[in-house]
Design a protein around this motif. Structure first.
Motif, PDB file in Angstrom:
ATOM      1  N   GLY A  17       0.686  -1.354  -0.095  1.00  0.00           N
ATOM      2  CA  GLY A  17       0.153  -0.039   0.028  1.00  0.00           C
ATOM      3  C   GLY A  17       0.753   1.255   0.096  1.00  0.00           C
ATOM      4  O   GLY A  17       2.113   1.390   0.306  1.00  0.00           O
ATOM      5  N   PRO A  18       0.302   2.326  -0.170  1.00  0.00           N
ATOM      6  CA  PRO A  18       1.102   3.973  -0.401  1.00  0.00           C
ATOM      7  C   PRO A  18       1.342   4.243   1.092  1.00  0.00           C
ATOM      8  O   PRO A  18       0.874   3.562   2.227  1.00  0.00           O
ATOM      9  N   ALA A  19       2.282   4.998   1.170  1.00  0.00           N
ATOM     10  CA  ALA A  19       2.874   5.731   2.338  1.00  0.00           C
ATOM     11  C   ALA A  19       1.664   6.410   3.234  1.00  0.00           C
ATOM     12  O   ALA A  19       1.843   6.255   4.427  1.00  0.00           O
ATOM     13  N   GLN A  20       0.848   7.072   2.501  1.00  0.00           N
ATOM     14  CA  GLN A  20      -0.080   7.574   3.162  1.00  0.00           C
ATOM     15  C   GLN A  20      -1.471   6.848   3.915  1.00  0.00           C
ATOM     16  O   GLN A  20      -2.182   7.351   4.551  1.00  0.00           O
ATOM     17  N   ARG A  21      -1.060   5.470   3.991  1.00  0.00           N
ATOM     18  CA  ARG A  21      -1.891   4.670   4.622  1.00  0.00           C
ATOM     19  C   ARG A  21      -1.083   3.783   5.554  1.00  0.00           C
ATOM     20  O   ARG A  21      -0.064   3.509   5.396  1.00  0.00           O
ATOM     21  N   ALA A  22      -1.747   3.211   6.426  1.00  0.00           N
ATOM     22  CA  ALA A  22      -1.050   2.227   7.437  1.00  0.00           C
ATOM     23  C   ALA A  22      -0.747   0.915   6.654  1.00  0.00           C
ATOM     24  O   ALA A  22      -1.361   0.040   6.851  1.00  0.00           O
ATOM     25  N   SER A  23       0.638   0.742   5.998  1.00  0.00           N
ATOM     26  CA  SER A  23       0.955  -0.062   5.160  1.00  0.00           C
ATOM     27  C   SER A  23       1.990  -1.101   5.613  1.00  0.00           C
ATOM     28  O   SER A  23       2.362  -2.105   4.991  1.00  0.00           O
ATOM     29  N   ARG A  74      14.470  24.778 -12.564  1.00  0.00           N
ATOM     30  CA  ARG A  74      15.146  23.907 -11.333  1.00  0.00           C
ATOM     31  C   ARG A  74      14.472  23.831 -10.199  1.00  0.00           C
ATOM     32  O   ARG A  74      14.255  22.508  -9.583  1.00  0.00           O
ATOM     33  N   SER A  75      13.969  24.903  -9.613  1.00  0.00           N
ATOM     34  CA  SER A  75      13.135  24.785  -8.390  1.00  0.00           C
ATOM     35  C   SER A  75      11.842  23.827  -8.391  1.00  0.00           C
ATOM     36  O   SER A  75      11.545  23.186  -7.605  1.00  0.00           O
ATOM     37  N   ARG A  76      11.304  23.927  -9.640  1.00  0.00           N
ATOM     38  CA  ARG A  76       9.967  22.705  -9.647  1.00  0.00           C
ATOM     39  C   ARG A  76      10.460  21.461  -9.640  1.00  0.00           C
ATOM     40  O   ARG A  76       9.758  20.645  -9.255  1.00  0.00           O
ATOM     41  N   VAL A  77      11.207  21.012 -10.483  1.00  0.00           N
ATOM     42  CA  VAL A  77      11.992  19.718 -10.589  1.00  0.00           C
ATOM     43  C   VAL A  77      12.225  19.000  -9.361  1.00  0.00           C
ATOM     44  O   VAL A  77      11.934  18.145  -8.721  1.00  0.00           O
ATOM     45  N   LEU A  78      13.259  19.949  -8.566  1.00  0.00           N
ATOM     46  CA  LEU A  78      13.750  19.529  -7.289  1.00  0.00           C
ATOM     47  C   LEU A  78      12.462  19.608  -6.235  1.00  0.00           C
ATOM     48  O   LEU A  78      12.594  18.676  -5.098  1.00  0.00           O
ATOM     49  N   SER A  79      11.485  20.232  -6.197  1.00  0.00           N
ATOM     50  CA  SER A  79      10.213  20.278  -5.394  1.00  0.00           C
ATOM     51  C   SER A  79       9.584  18.798  -5.550  1.00  0.00           C
ATOM     52  O   SER A  79       9.001  18.505  -4.646  1.00  0.00           O
ATOM     53  N   HIS A  80       9.483  18.259  -6.786  1.00  0.00           N
ATOM     54  CA  HIS A  80       9.022  16.950  -6.846  1.00  0.00           C
ATOM     55  C   HIS A  80       9.749  15.880  -5.923  1.00  0.00           C
ATOM     56  O   HIS A  80       8.862  15.322  -5.189  1.00  0.00           O
ATOM     57  N   PHE A  81      11.169  16.052  -5.708  1.00  0.00           N
ATOM     58  CA  PHE A  81      11.775  15.019  -4.964  1.00  0.00           C
ATOM     59  C   PHE A  81      11.718  15.416  -3.352  1.00  0.00           C
ATOM     60  O   PHE A  81      11.713  14.532  -2.521  1.00  0.00           O
ATOM     61  N   ALA A  82      11.882  16.503  -3.085  1.00  0.00           N
ATOM     62  CA  ALA A  82      11.424  17.234  -1.800  1.00  0.00           C
ATOM     63  C   ALA A  82      10.526  16.766  -1.185  1.00  0.00           C
ATOM     64  O   ALA A  82      10.381  16.616   0.043  1.00  0.00           O
ATOM     65  N   ALA A  83       9.468  16.484  -1.749  1.00  0.00           N
ATOM     66  CA  ALA A  83       8.029  16.394  -1.211  1.00  0.00           C
ATOM     67  C   ALA A  83       7.550  14.765  -1.236  1.00  0.00           C
ATOM     68  O   ALA A  83       6.400  14.501  -1.034  1.00  0.00           O
ATOM     69  N   ASP A  84       8.514  14.065  -1.774  1.00  0.00           N
ATOM     70  CA  ASP A  84       7.878  12.611  -1.976  1.00  0.00           C
ATOM     71  C   ASP A  84       7.493  12.153  -0.662  1.00  0.00           C
ATOM     72  O   ASP A  84       6.714  10.995  -0.855  1.00  0.00           O
ATOM     73  N   HIS A  85       7.770  12.430   0.254  1.00  0.00           N
ATOM     74  CA  HIS A  85       7.251  11.821   1.733  1.00  0.00           C
ATOM     75  C   HIS A  85       5.846  12.153   2.096  1.00  0.00           C
ATOM     76  O   HIS A  85       5.428  11.583   3.005  1.00  0.00           O
ATOM     77  N   GLN A  86       5.458  13.165   1.344  1.00  0.00           N
ATOM     78  CA  GLN A  86       3.969  14.017   1.658  1.00  0.00           C
ATOM     79  C   GLN A  86       3.054  13.447   0.530  1.00  0.00           C
ATOM     80  O   GLN A  86       1.874  13.469   0.571  1.00  0.00           O
ATOM     81  N   SER A  87       3.600  12.875  -0.547  1.00  0.00           N
ATOM     82  CA  SER A  87       2.616  12.278  -1.698  1.00  0.00           C
ATOM     83  C   SER A  87       3.177  11.118  -2.264  1.00  0.00           C
ATOM     84  O   SER A  87       4.319  10.664  -2.553  1.00  0.00           O
ATOM     85  N   ASP A  88       2.229  10.210  -2.469  1.00  0.00           N
ATOM     86  CA  ASP A  88       2.316   8.820  -2.730  1.00  0.00           C
ATOM     87  C   ASP A  88       2.722   9.025  -4.312  1.00  0.00           C
ATOM     88  O   ASP A  88       3.708   8.178  -4.715  1.00  0.00           O
ATOM     89  N   ARG A  89       1.978   9.916  -5.174  1.00  0.00           N
ATOM     90  CA  ARG A  89       2.383  10.326  -6.627  1.00  0.00           C
ATOM     91  C   ARG A  89       4.039  10.672  -6.706  1.00  0.00           C
ATOM     92  O   ARG A  89       4.565  10.035  -7.643  1.00  0.00           O
ATOM     93  N   GLU A  90       4.362  11.487  -5.895  1.00  0.00           N
ATOM     94  CA  GLU A  90       5.730  12.102  -5.863  1.00  0.00           C
ATOM     95  C   GLU A  90       6.609  10.752  -5.484  1.00  0.00           C
ATOM     96  O   GLU A  90       7.660  10.683  -6.165  1.00  0.00           O
ATOM     97  N   LEU A  91       6.293  10.144  -4.512  1.00  0.00           N
ATOM     98  CA  LEU A  91       7.241   8.808  -3.969  1.00  0.00           C
ATOM     99  C   LEU A  91       7.358   7.874  -5.158  1.00  0.00           C
ATOM    100  O   LEU A  91       8.465   7.439  -5.632  1.00  0.00           O
ATOM    101  N   SER A  92       6.256   7.672  -5.833  1.00  0.00           N
ATOM    102  CA  SER A  92       6.413   6.424  -6.824  1.00  0.00           C
ATOM    103  C   SER A  92       7.061   7.371  -8.297  1.00  0.00           C
ATOM    104  O   SER A  92       7.969   6.457  -8.690  1.00  0.00           O
ATOM    105  N   LEU A  93       6.982   8.518  -8.193  1.00  0.00           N
ATOM    106  CA  LEU A  93       7.728   9.050  -9.442  1.00  0.00           C
ATOM    107  C   LEU A  93       9.181   9.013  -9.169  1.00  0.00           C
ATOM    108  O   LEU A  93      10.012   8.689 -10.141  1.00  0.00           O
ATOM    109  N   SER A  94       9.645   9.401  -7.909  1.00  0.00           N
ATOM    110  CA  SER A  94      11.112   9.538  -7.523  1.00  0.00           C
ATOM    111  C   SER A  94      11.645   8.236  -7.764  1.00  0.00           C
ATOM    112  O   SER A  94      12.843   8.151  -7.856  1.00  0.00           O
ATOM    113  N   GLN A  95      10.937   7.087  -7.411  1.00  0.00           N
ATOM    114  CA  GLN A  95      11.420   5.581  -7.356  1.00  0.00           C
ATOM    115  C   GLN A  95      11.660   5.325  -8.924  1.00  0.00           C
ATOM    116  O   GLN A  95      12.548   4.353  -9.194  1.00  0.00           O
ATOM    117  N   GLN A  96      11.009   5.712  -9.910  1.00  0.00           N
ATOM    118  CA  GLN A  96      11.046   5.281 -11.119  1.00  0.00           C
ATOM    119  C   GLN A  96      11.672   6.023 -12.169  1.00  0.00           C
ATOM    120  O   GLN A  96      12.270   5.669 -13.052  1.00  0.00           O
TER     121      GLN A  96
END
Length: 476
Positions: free
Chosen positions: A22-28, A233-255
């Motif tokens: 399950g995603p990080a935002q649920r108790a998995s 540059r700021s926008r690209v880095l923000s994707h990865f800085a926020a991955d612990h708050q968003s399942d979508r960002e987390l998935s994207l950073s892994q791929q």
């Protein structure tokens, strides 16, 4: 010798978790394993965790952890304080660390705790120390370095493998060299594990679009995501800085394996290029701006006796930009019909007269009996009055008609965006480029491009293109 970096005064915590998929935002989380290393020695700790949902069969086969095993296990909240104490103040070391750290931070947050350790990813560390190798997964490290694996995909066993790896690299490299690599890695904590920092070295903080690619057939060629920003540059880095708050960002950073970008003259150019690339590449993580072949609109006209009629028209059958009697853009007949029904309900219009229902002339419609129609169906309201109320109801949906006799240019910096009939032909920065763009055929009408261009016309200088000088400062 325990080989603890000087800056990790609290020691090291080699961490691994197992989840039910399950995603990080649920108790998995289903299991946590921690190997603590400090001046007092090495200590191992692990516990099963009861997740909020069942463990799928394929996860059970992978980890060996089944639903019966976690049925009486504590929830994360029940062990959160103990886990916090074992991690607090230590260098958090994990393989593909953004996954483990992201899940644990989200779990701590649900438990009312916040932990912000320095994080070291052993995928990145292996890539730094052994650049001659292409693969750095845990199974590759086991084979490459002769690590002793007691039970793969169990949390404590995998955490212990990382401790073994840590010891192995200290037998190959001087401690100072490893410490330097670790310092550099934890100084750039926002990059995904499979993305080299060099790829971002030239990324400008300027308007444009960026493209994330994943791995396909051994190459970084799978389009994952297309985005736009006025500060790339700021926008690209923000994707990865926020991955612990968003399942979508987390998935994207892994791929993500590769990043490309295209600079544009400004925000409008970025919006147009983003829409173009999303439709061309169909990235897996983009949800909007998809190509739509069933685009339709309502056309309002009066018949011979002055009664107003609505007809559903498709983009393939009508030049949307050249007409002044079109209302709404819809991706399907169903969406168009549902919107018209909602307007009828909100404005007490007669559904049969709108073509939404069959009706016997002169008879009362069903909506009239429910007091949702003012009687245009049976003479209780004149056709003219009903027609005026219909026009008023449709007003907010009216499409902008094309006001020019031919193509125009929208000037943005040194660039002209060439538009004709609300269709985007291309961008030009010189006379030759402009000539090439004007020779192209007009593309099909596109709803997303139309919306961008309608806003752009109100914001950018408009240049009729019968005699256009090259944009100021552009190359000839």
């Amino acid at each position: 010798m325990l080989s603890i970096p000087r800056f990790a005064s609290g020691g090291l915590a080699f961490v691994d978790i197992e989840t039910n998929g399950g995603p990080a935002q649920r108790a998995s989380i289903t299991e946590i394993g921690i190997v603590q290393v400090d001046e007092d020695g090495v200590r191992e700790w692990s516990t099963l965790i009861r997740p909020a949902s069942r463990i799928p069969d394929y996860i059970q086969r992978l980890t060996g952890i089944d639903n019966d095993m976690v049925a009486d296990a504590p929830t994360f909240a029940e062990v959160a304080d103990e886990v916090f104490d074992r991690l607090d103040g230590r260098l958090f070391v994990a393989h593909n660390a953004r996954f483990d750290h992201g899940h644990l931070r989200a779990a701590f947050r649900r438990a009312g705790l916040d932990i912000r350790p320095q994080v070291l990813c052993t995928v990145k560390l292996s890539r730094r120390l052994f650049p001659e190798y292409r693969h750095h997964g845990l199974d590759h490290l086991i084979a490459r370095h002769g690590l002793a694996a007691s039970a793969r995909h169990r949390a404590l066993a995998d955490a212990a493998l990382l401790w073994q790896f840590w010891q192995k690299i200290h037998s190959h490299f001087a401690p100072g060299h490893i410490e330097q690599q670790v310092r550099e890695l934890i100084g750039h904590p926002s990059l995904p594990p499979h993305l080299a920092a060099e790829q971002l070295a030239d990324l400008p903080d300027a308007p444009g679009v960026y493209l994330f690619y994943g791995e396909r057939d051994g190459h970084a060629s799978l389009p994952l995501y297309v985005g736009k920003s006025t500060r790339l540059r700021s926008r690209v880095l923000s994707h990865f800085a926020a991955d612990h708050q968003s399942d979508r960002e987390l998935s994207l950073s892994q791929q993500v394996r590769r990043i490309d970008w295209i600079e544009t003259a400004g925000e409008i150019g970025a919006l147009l290029k983003e829409a173009e690339l999303i439709k061309q590449l169909q990235p897996t993580h983009n949800r909007l701006l998809r190509r739509n072949r069933d685009l339709c609109t309502w056309r309002l006209s009066a018949d011979m006796v002055g009664d107003w009629q609505l007809e559903l028209m498709h983009a393939a059958d009508l030049d949307f930009g050249r007409h002044d009697d079109l209302f709404g853009l819809f991706r399907s007949r169903r969406e168009a019909t549902n919107r018209l029904r909602a307007l009828a309900r909100d404005h007490a219009l007669c559904p049969p007269l709108l073509g939404l229902e069959k009706h016997t002339p002169g008879a009362r419609c069903f909506d009239f009996q429910l007091k949702r129609c003012r009687g245009a169906c049976n003479g209780g309201e004149s056709p003219a009055a009903h027609g005026l109320r219909l026009i008023e109801a449709l007003h907010g949906l009216k499409l902008e008609s094309w006001s020019w006799t031919g193509p125009i240019g929208l000037r943005e910096g040194t660039t002209l965006h060439v538009v004709d009939g609300w269709r985007f032909l291309g961008s030009a920065r010189s006379e030759d480029e402009l000539a090439d763009v004007l020779e192209r055929g007009r593309p099909a009408f596109d709803m997303d491009i139309y919306k961008i261009l309608v806003r752009a016309v109100g914001r950018l200088p408009v240049v009729p293109l019968h005699a256009v000088p090259p944009p100021s400062g552009a190359a000839r």
